[in-house]
Structures are given as structure tokens and as C-alpha cells.
Design a protein around this motif. Structure first.
Motif, PDB file in Angstrom:
ATOM      1  N   ALA A 177     -28.735  -8.033  12.063  1.00 56.70           N
ATOM      2  CA  ALA A 177     -29.730  -7.627  11.062  1.00 56.70           C
ATOM      3  C   ALA A 177     -29.197  -6.429  10.277  1.00 56.70           C
ATOM      4  O   ALA A 177     -29.346  -6.350   9.057  1.00 56.70           O
ATOM      5  N   ALA A 178     -28.522  -5.518  10.975  1.00 56.15           N
ATOM      6  CA  ALA A 178     -28.030  -4.306  10.311  1.00 56.15           C
ATOM      7  C   ALA A 178     -26.913  -4.645   9.325  1.00 56.15           C
ATOM      8  O   ALA A 178     -26.894  -4.130   8.194  1.00 56.15           O
ATOM      9  N   SER A 179     -25.990  -5.537   9.718  1.00 54.57           N
ATOM     10  CA  SER A 179     -24.870  -5.837   8.812  1.00 54.57           C
ATOM     11  C   SER A 179     -25.374  -6.585   7.568  1.00 54.57           C
ATOM     12  O   SER A 179     -24.945  -6.293   6.445  1.00 54.57           O
ATOM     13  N   LEU A 180     -26.308  -7.514   7.749  1.00 53.03           N
ATOM     14  CA  LEU A 180     -26.871  -8.220   6.590  1.00 53.03           C
ATOM     15  C   LEU A 180     -27.633  -7.261   5.688  1.00 53.03           C
ATOM     16  O   LEU A 180     -27.554  -7.333   4.459  1.00 53.03           O
ATOM     17  N   SER A 181     -28.351  -6.347   6.327  1.00 51.31           N
ATOM     18  CA  SER A 181     -29.254  -5.468   5.570  1.00 51.31           C
ATOM     19  C   SER A 181     -28.505  -4.587   4.583  1.00 51.31           C
ATOM     20  O   SER A 181     -29.041  -4.234   3.532  1.00 51.31           O
ATOM     21  N   GLY A 182     -27.245  -4.277   4.895  1.00 52.24           N
ATOM     22  CA  GLY A 182     -26.455  -3.435   3.989  1.00 52.24           C
ATOM     23  C   GLY A 182     -26.191  -4.102   2.648  1.00 52.24           C
ATOM     24  O   GLY A 182     -25.846  -3.415   1.680  1.00 52.24           O
ATOM     25  N   TYR A 183     -26.323  -5.424   2.585  1.00 54.43           N
ATOM     26  CA  TYR A 183     -25.968  -6.143   1.351  1.00 54.43           C
ATOM     27  C   TYR A 183     -27.139  -6.907   0.732  1.00 54.43           C
ATOM     28  O   TYR A 183     -26.938  -7.681  -0.200  1.00 54.43           O
ATOM     29  N   LEU A 184     -28.353  -6.731   1.237  1.00 61.13           N
ATOM     30  CA  LEU A 184     -29.506  -7.429   0.642  1.00 61.13           C
ATOM     31  C   LEU A 184     -29.673  -6.974  -0.811  1.00 61.13           C
ATOM     32  O   LEU A 184     -29.620  -5.766  -1.083  1.00 61.13           O
ATOM     33  N   GLY A 185     -29.880  -7.887  -1.721  1.00 64.02           N
ATOM     34  CA  GLY A 185     -30.089  -7.488  -3.112  1.00 64.02           C
ATOM     35  C   GLY A 185     -30.687  -8.613  -3.933  1.00 64.02           C
ATOM     36  O   GLY A 185     -30.354  -9.786  -3.732  1.00 64.02           O
ATOM     37  N   ASN A 186     -31.571  -8.262  -4.873  1.00 64.39           N
ATOM     38  CA  ASN A 186     -32.228  -9.251  -5.716  1.00 64.39           C
ATOM     39  C   ASN A 186     -32.461  -8.635  -7.085  1.00 64.39           C
ATOM     40  O   ASN A 186     -33.294  -7.728  -7.237  1.00 64.39           O
ATOM     41  N   GLY A 190     -40.253 -13.512  -6.451  1.00 68.21           N
ATOM     42  CA  GLY A 190     -41.319 -12.746  -5.846  1.00 68.21           C
ATOM     43  C   GLY A 190     -42.624 -13.515  -5.835  1.00 68.21           C
ATOM     44  O   GLY A 190     -42.688 -14.664  -6.228  1.00 68.21           O
ATOM     45  N   PRO A 191     -43.659 -12.797  -5.407  1.00 61.38           N
ATOM     46  CA  PRO A 191     -43.672 -11.399  -4.965  1.00 61.38           C
ATOM     47  C   PRO A 191     -43.509 -11.222  -3.450  1.00 61.38           C
ATOM     48  O   PRO A 191     -43.699 -10.120  -2.959  1.00 61.38           O
ATOM     49  N   THR A 192     -43.124 -12.280  -2.710  1.00 57.36           N
ATOM     50  CA  THR A 192     -43.039 -12.155  -1.249  1.00 57.36           C
ATOM     51  C   THR A 192     -41.911 -11.204  -0.843  1.00 57.36           C
ATOM     52  O   THR A 192     -40.834 -11.211  -1.448  1.00 57.36           O
ATOM     53  N   VAL A 193     -42.196 -10.424   0.209  1.00 61.00           N
ATOM     54  CA  VAL A 193     -41.229  -9.466   0.748  1.00 61.00           C
ATOM     55  C   VAL A 193     -40.904  -9.877   2.187  1.00 61.00           C
ATOM     56  O   VAL A 193     -41.795 -10.299   2.924  1.00 61.00           O
ATOM     57  N   PHE A 194     -39.629  -9.759   2.566  1.00 61.27           N
ATOM     58  CA  PHE A 194     -39.278  -9.978   3.975  1.00 61.27           C
ATOM     59  C   PHE A 194     -38.523  -8.752   4.487  1.00 61.27           C
ATOM     60  O   PHE A 194     -38.005  -7.950   3.706  1.00 61.27           O
ATOM     61  N   ALA A 195     -38.484  -8.627   5.816  1.00 63.39           N
ATOM     62  CA  ALA A 195     -37.762  -7.503   6.435  1.00 63.39           C
ATOM     63  C   ALA A 195     -37.281  -7.925   7.812  1.00 63.39           C
ATOM     64  O   ALA A 195     -37.992  -8.637   8.531  1.00 63.39           O
ATOM     65  N   PHE A 196     -36.068  -7.505   8.157  1.00 59.59           N
ATOM     66  CA  PHE A 196     -35.521  -7.814   9.479  1.00 59.59           C
ATOM     67  C   PHE A 196     -35.975  -6.774  10.494  1.00 59.59           C
ATOM     68  O   PHE A 196     -35.962  -5.569  10.201  1.00 59.59           O
ATOM     69  N   PHE A 197     -36.364  -7.272  11.680  1.00 58.91           N
ATOM     70  CA  PHE A 197     -36.769  -6.381  12.783  1.00 58.91           C
ATOM     71  C   PHE A 197     -36.001  -6.755  14.041  1.00 58.91           C
ATOM     72  O   PHE A 197     -35.556  -7.898  14.199  1.00 58.91           O
TER      73      PHE A 197
END
Ligand code: ATP
Length: 292
Positions: A208-217, A251-258
Motif C-alpha cells: 500500500a505504501a509503495s503504490l501510494s507514493g505514485y497515486l495521481g489523477n 470522480g467524485p468517489t474517493v478511495f484510500a489504502f489501509f
């Protein structure tokens, strides 16, 4: 009677490269299936296409993407006979999760089986493109780089079943209007690092951490000012320790890794407590690779 699942997608990266001479936008996006699904059932009838949307606020006539897709398929194959399709809708509508496209893709797979039409997935993708740019991806789903208008697909290694929270703020947005608004500010936007994200996915040591560094839209530049609840949800998710958070599609949906389902559930409960989303429009789910 046969059944097909239609899974939703998120975008781990979404970039717009420019506008093509025909007015379509050239995109570069990484699509990922998540474990939220509509269920479609199919029955043969003597003629026509009948759709039962099961009480959801969707059209049951030719405006339903299911209807458009099946019409194209019947026309291509010269099929005699009809179909009744019942839809159990769970994917939020006009949310950036390709719900309509996934339903259309499931309808193509389902009718192909129901009538033993023998079309390959490549042929279904070609037919599906007439219904929408995301339909070819939705035929098989998974982790995919989509280019062109969304129809040039490169399959990527499957990702682990990471846990995520998903929340769609009340109200929807029109994908077409969001793209048009992007054109007006296109010279000012910073583009996501899709190649960086591809490097992480291809390294096969995905967290999750490695992917999160590159999330972009890139579409966040347009949709967030129109829907400030997107930032409110992101803030809540971050406060609960999300590794990364992003808006999906237009959008407008938001997602987040936990790291775990419990914390993702607590974050979603907080979003609900602040009345930003309806109960049917929040989820704790996982990345998945569907078996179609
Ligand atoms: P994308 O991520 O591909 O841009 P979306 O998730 O933003 O799509 P959809 O839920 O696919 O949006 O809906 C877009 C529009 O399509 C809505 O206005 C809806 O009324 C219409 N539509 C027609 N058929 C369907 C269907 N079967 N499911 C959902 N929407 C449908």
C-alpha cells in the motif's frame, strides 16, 4: 438462466495526454478492479431486449448501457431471439467506478454465453467499444494500463488484495463535462507519474505504501473544486492513517489504502457520521483480479 458479475474499477493513475482530432481525449491510466460488484442474470426470450433495473434509478430502455451493448452484439451476430436481463445494482452510479461500462461488459459476456455466440474476448472488446471507452477494459478487468481513448490495453501483473476504503460523496458528476473543463486549464496542470506507478507494479513488490507514493489523477484539478466533499473525505481517511488516497475516474468517489479492515471501517464510519455520503455509497473492500 445464467449469471455474470460486473466488478467496479478504480484508477491508480489517470492522465490525459491531449485531445485527438475527433474531439476524444487521449488518456493514459492504470485501471484496477475492486471487489464491489453488480450482478446480472440473463434469460432467453422470443425477441427484444428487456431490462429490469431492480428499483435502481437507471433507465430500462435504450439509454441503459446494457441495452446499447446487447443491441450491438445482436446486430453483429444477426441473433434471432431476445433476452431479459435483471440487474442487481451495487456500484455507485456516476461515480468514476465504471459501473455502467462494467454492466455493459458483463451483458456482452452473458449474452455471448446465453446464445453460444462463440465470440472471443477480443471480439467482445471491439463490440463493447461502440458502447463506451471503458467497456473494453471491463471485459476482463484486472490490473491494466489503458491508453488511446481507453481501448489500448496492456495487462500488468496482478496486485495483492490490498484493503481499501471507498466513499462516494452525495451527488454525481458528468464525465463529459469534467473532461471539457480540463481542456480549459490543461496548460496549468501537473501530470501524475504513471511510469513511476508502472515501475512499482512491475517490480512485483507492491505494498500500500509503495503504490501510494505514485497515486495521481489529473481530473482532480477539475472535480475537487466542484465537489469539496472529496477533500473532506480525503482528510478523514488521512486522519485514520491511510497510506494514500485518491479520487477515481472523473470522480467524485474517493478511495484510500489501509493496513487493516478494522481501521478502514472506522474511517468509513466517520465519513458516514459527518453525513458526506449515503450508506450504500461507502465500502470497505479489496483489490481483486476477477475470474470472468
Ligand atoms: P466511468 O467511470 O466509466 O466514467 P461512472 O462510474 O462515472 O463511469 P456510470 O455509473 O457508468 O458512471 O454512469 C454514467 C451514466 O450512465 C449515468 O448517467 C447513468 O445514468 C448512465 N447509465 C446507463 N446505464 C447504466 C448502467 N447500467 N449502470 C450505471 N449507469 C448507467
Amino acid at each position: 438462466m445464467i449469471t455474470e458479475n460486473a466488478y467496479a474499477k478504480i484508477n491508480l493513475s489517470l492522465d490525459v495526454k491531449g485531445t485527438l482530432p475527433n474531439g476524444y481525449h487521449e488518456v493514459r491510466m492504470i485501471m484496477q478492479t475492486v471487489d464491489i460488484r453488480d450482478i446480472l442474470t440473463f434469460e432467453k426470450t422470443s425477441g427484444g431486449i428487456t431490462i429490469d433495473v431492480g428499483g435502481s434509478p437507471l433507465p430500462e430502455d435504450g439509454d441503459n448501457l446494457i441495452h446499447k451493448a446487447v443491441s450491438s452484439l445482436f446486430e453483429k451476430c444477426g441473433t434471432k431471439g431476445g433476452v431479459k436481463i435483471s440487474l442487481e445494482k451495487h456500484i455507485p452510479i456516476a461515480a468514476g467506478m465504471a459501473g455502467g461500462s462494467s454492466d455493459a461488459a458483463a451483458a456482452l459476456r452473458g449474452v455471448n454465453r446465453l446464445y453460444d455466440l462463440g465470440l472471443s474476448y477480443d471480439e467482445l472488446r471491439e463490440t463493447g467499444l461502440k458502447t463506451g471507452a471503458d467497456v473494453p477494459y471491463c471485459i476482463e478487468g484486472g490490473t491494466v494500463l489503458a491508453e488511446g481513448i481507453g481501448e489500448k490495453l496492456t495487462h500488468l501483473p496482478s496486485l495483492p488484495p490490498l484493503t481499501l476504503a471507498v466513499a462516494k460523496p452525495k451527488g454525481g458528476v458528468s464525465t463529459g463535462n469534467i473532461y471539457k473543463a480540463l481542456d480549459r486549464i490543461f496548460d496549468t496542470v501537473i501530470h501524475p507519474d504513471t511510469d513511476g506507478m508502472l515501475g512499482i507494479i512491475r517490480s512485483q513488490s507492491v505494498t500500500a505504501a509503495s503504490l501510494s507514493g505514485y497515486l495521481g489523477n489529473v481530473l482532480e484539478y477539475v472535480t475537487v473544486p466542484l465537489c469539496p466533499d472529496i477533500d473532506r473525505i480525503k482528510e478523514i481517511f488521512k486522519n485514520f492513517g491511510a497510506a494514500g488516497t485518491l479520487m477515481t475516474g472523473s470522480g467524485p468517489t474517493v478511495f484510500a489504502f489501509f493496513d487493516d479492515e478494522k481501521t478502514a471501517g472506522e474511517a468509513v464510519s466517520e465519513v458516514l457520521a459527518r453525513d458526506i455520503c449515503g450508506k450504500d455509497e461507502t465500502f470497505v473492500t479489496k483489490l481483486t483480479d476477477p475470474e470472468y
